[in-house]
Design a protein around this motif. Structure first.
Motif, PDB file in Angstrom:
ATOM      1  N   ALA A 190      44.845  60.169  63.068  1.00 17.42           N
ATOM      2  CA  ALA A 190      44.661  59.800  61.666  1.00 17.42           C
ATOM      3  C   ALA A 190      43.472  60.551  61.107  1.00 17.42           C
ATOM      4  O   ALA A 190      42.491  60.803  61.806  1.00 17.42           O
ATOM      5  CB  ALA A 190      44.427  58.292  61.544  1.00 17.42           C
ATOM      6  N   SER A 191      43.555  60.887  59.822  1.00 22.12           N
ATOM      7  CA  SER A 191      42.438  61.514  59.121  1.00 22.12           C
ATOM      8  C   SER A 191      41.960  60.576  58.023  1.00 22.12           C
ATOM      9  O   SER A 191      42.659  60.381  57.024  1.00 22.12           O
ATOM     10  CB  SER A 191      42.850  62.859  58.523  1.00 22.12           C
ATOM     11  OG  SER A 191      41.774  63.422  57.785  1.00 22.12           O
ATOM     12  N   LEU A 192      40.793  60.018  58.219  1.00 25.10           N
ATOM     13  CA  LEU A 192      40.237  59.071  57.259  1.00 25.10           C
ATOM     14  C   LEU A 192      39.930  59.749  55.928  1.00 25.10           C
ATOM     15  O   LEU A 192      40.376  59.307  54.871  1.00 25.10           O
ATOM     16  CB  LEU A 192      38.975  58.433  57.851  1.00 25.10           C
ATOM     17  CG  LEU A 192      38.153  57.533  56.948  1.00 25.10           C
ATOM     18  CD1 LEU A 192      38.968  56.350  56.454  1.00 25.10           C
ATOM     19  CD2 LEU A 192      36.900  57.049  57.691  1.00 25.10           C
ATOM     20  N   ALA A 193      39.170  60.820  55.971  1.00 28.77           N
ATOM     21  CA  ALA A 193      38.829  61.536  54.733  1.00 28.77           C
ATOM     22  C   ALA A 193      40.020  62.287  54.163  1.00 28.77           C
ATOM     23  O   ALA A 193      40.106  62.509  52.952  1.00 28.77           O
ATOM     24  CB  ALA A 193      37.674  62.500  54.985  1.00 28.77           C
ATOM     25  N   GLY A 194      40.957  62.677  55.036  1.00 29.26           N
ATOM     26  CA  GLY A 194      42.116  63.446  54.582  1.00 29.26           C
ATOM     27  C   GLY A 194      43.294  62.607  54.144  1.00 29.26           C
ATOM     28  O   GLY A 194      44.293  63.148  53.664  1.00 29.26           O
ATOM     29  N   ASN A 195      43.233  61.281  54.363  1.00 29.01           N
ATOM     30  CA  ASN A 195      44.290  60.369  53.904  1.00 29.01           C
ATOM     31  C   ASN A 195      45.672  60.739  54.430  1.00 29.01           C
ATOM     32  O   ASN A 195      46.654  60.754  53.682  1.00 29.01           O
ATOM     33  CB  ASN A 195      44.316  60.311  52.370  1.00 29.01           C
ATOM     34  CG  ASN A 195      43.045  59.725  51.790  1.00 29.01           C
ATOM     35  OD1 ASN A 195      42.687  58.586  52.074  1.00 29.01           O
ATOM     36  ND2 ASN A 195      42.343  60.523  50.997  1.00 29.01           N
ATOM     37  N   HIS A 196      45.741  61.035  55.729  1.00 31.69           N
ATOM     38  CA  HIS A 196      47.041  61.346  56.312  1.00 31.69           C
ATOM     39  C   HIS A 196      47.024  61.059  57.802  1.00 31.69           C
ATOM     40  O   HIS A 196      45.970  60.792  58.385  1.00 31.69           O
ATOM     41  CB  HIS A 196      47.417  62.818  56.066  1.00 31.69           C
ATOM     42  CG  HIS A 196      46.511  63.807  56.728  1.00 31.69           C
ATOM     43  ND1 HIS A 196      45.475  64.417  56.054  1.00 31.69           N
ATOM     44  CD2 HIS A 196      46.472  64.314  58.002  1.00 31.69           C
ATOM     45  CE1 HIS A 196      44.845  65.250  56.876  1.00 31.69           C
ATOM     46  NE2 HIS A 196      45.435  65.204  58.066  1.00 31.69           N
ATOM     47  N   ILE A 197      48.207  61.123  58.408  1.00 34.58           N
ATOM     48  CA  ILE A 197      48.310  61.165  59.854  1.00 34.58           C
ATOM     49  C   ILE A 197      48.938  62.501  60.211  1.00 34.58           C
ATOM     50  O   ILE A 197      49.500  63.189  59.351  1.00 34.58           O
ATOM     51  CB  ILE A 197      49.110  59.988  60.436  1.00 34.58           C
ATOM     52  CG1 ILE A 197      50.576  60.021  59.987  1.00 34.58           C
ATOM     53  CG2 ILE A 197      48.455  58.660  60.048  1.00 34.58           C
ATOM     54  CD1 ILE A 197      51.457  58.994  60.693  1.00 34.58           C
ATOM     55  N   ALA A 198      48.829  62.883  61.477  1.00 35.25           N
ATOM     56  CA  ALA A 198      49.351  64.194  61.872  1.00 35.25           C
ATOM     57  C   ALA A 198      49.723  64.175  63.346  1.00 35.25           C
ATOM     58  O   ALA A 198      49.105  63.468  64.151  1.00 35.25           O
ATOM     59  CB  ALA A 198      48.308  65.280  61.616  1.00 35.25           C
ATOM     60  N   SER A 199      50.738  64.934  63.694  1.00 35.18           N
ATOM     61  CA  SER A 199      51.125  65.110  65.094  1.00 35.18           C
ATOM     62  C   SER A 199      50.605  66.454  65.586  1.00 35.18           C
ATOM     63  O   SER A 199      50.490  67.418  64.818  1.00 35.18           O
ATOM     64  CB  SER A 199      52.644  65.044  65.249  1.00 35.18           C
ATOM     65  OG  SER A 199      53.265  66.130  64.573  1.00 35.18           O
TER      66      SER A 199
END
Length: 334
Positions: A190-199
């Motif tokens: 998860a990216s808190l500052a980026g507002n997304h999740i990623a694989s």
């Protein structure tokens, strides 16, 4: 919620003051289930942050404010304190395939390995040019490679066999935070500052960003359940969301109460979801089947449980604001 309290003196610690006391509260969720909440004071571990099961009935806990890693036995109250080094500020801890504790050690900008038998500390520094990565959390993939995040905009991997360390820029810059492994072997963060999740492709390290349905949600931590769903605690929105990696679909629920702030998320072996809500100063249990929430407020202000983990029938968290641990046991009624 019915509550009762008691004080029980603990045994002396191995290298530092151990269990001082504990307070228990019991809450009935349904006629079939009850929860027992127990608090363990560990004042030698300052800023008791991330926790994980050590595999033998004890737990590892990070002392972020005094550069320590604690090994705590709730059965005896014994606490072993391991000094991680000058300037240490540990964030995350997980148990590796080798049985050791592996720590994302932000203060020394290194991955630390603490042997589970000898408690010897080994440090593996990040490469030149990657200073102040603000290391956050790690997870081992199915090949035994450690993947980790740094909030200042990095993801990385470390091979314990070859001692090879690789670090890359995270897409969209700062924010990489919680990280998890799915049953199918996928690594997600998860990216808190980026507002997304990623694989992360564990072969190529290629990152694929996935957008949650709520804009600006502040995805903070992630945890996979047994069905390959990635559960996300959303700090800004106060939601808990689930991303089904197979159907590529989302479900979202708002935590109860006024202006919730969801910090951590942990999914137990029964696929029940545990979260922490800083606004309510509480641990929150969520049943995805009934969609029911149950809240367990701390008996002390400013608990600040930033991460949870557990084992069968038990969810654990570190009250970083109170230098203690909290355990919630799930008991099925006959």
């Amino acid at each position: 919620m019915l509550r009762r309290s008691f004080l029980q003196l603990g045994l002396a610690g191995l290298a530092a003051p151990a269990l001082i006391g504990r307070t228990a509260a019991i809450a009935a969720e349904t006629t079939e289930t009850k929860f027992t909440v127990t608090y363990f004071d560990i004042p030698a571990i300052k800023g008791s942050r991330d926790v994980t099961d050590a595999g033998d009935g004890t737990l590892w806990v990070c002392g972020q404010r005094n550069g320590t890693l604690g090994r705590f036995d709730p059965r005896s109250g014994q606490l072993k304190v391991v000094e991680l080094g000058q300037g240490a500020a540990p964030h995350g801890v997980i148990r590796g395939p080798d049985g050791a504790a592996w720590v994302t050690e932000g203060g020394q900008n290194a991955i630390a390995r603490v042997d589970d038998k000898t408690h010897k500390v080994e440090l593996f520094k990040l490469p030149e040019g990657r200073a102040r990565a603000n290391l956050n959390t790690g997870v081992f993939d199915k090949s035994g490679i450690l993947w980790f995040t740094g909030q200042n905009g990095v993801i990385g991997r470390f091979d314990p066999n070859t001692r090879k360390m690789e670090v890359w820029d995270a897409p969209r810059g700062p924010g990489a935070y919680g990280i998890t492994l799915t049953p199918s072997g996928e690594v997600w963060y998860a990216s808190l500052a980026g507002n997304h999740i990623a694989s992360i492709d564990t072969g190529t390290a290629q990152v694929t960003v996935v957008e949650p349905p709520t804009p600006g949600q502040g995805a903070r931590r992630v945890w996979s359940d047994s069905k390959n769903r990635v559960w996300v605690s959303e700090w800004n929105s106060g939601n808990v969301s689930a991303y089904d990696t197979l159907s590529k679909s989302w479900k979202t629920w708002k935590l109860p109460g006024d202006k919730p702030r969801a910090y951590s998320v942990y999914v137990d072996d029964a696929d029940k979801v545990w979260l922490t809500d800083f606004s309510a100063n509480a641990i929150v249990h969520f049943d995805p089947v009934t969609e029911a929430f149950n809240s367990f407020p701390s008996d002390k202000a400013g608990a600040n449980v930033r991460q949870m983990d557990g084992r069968s029938g038990e969810a654990w968290g570190g009250e970083s604001g109170n230098d203690r641990l909290v355990r919630i046991q799930t008991v099925k009624q006959a």
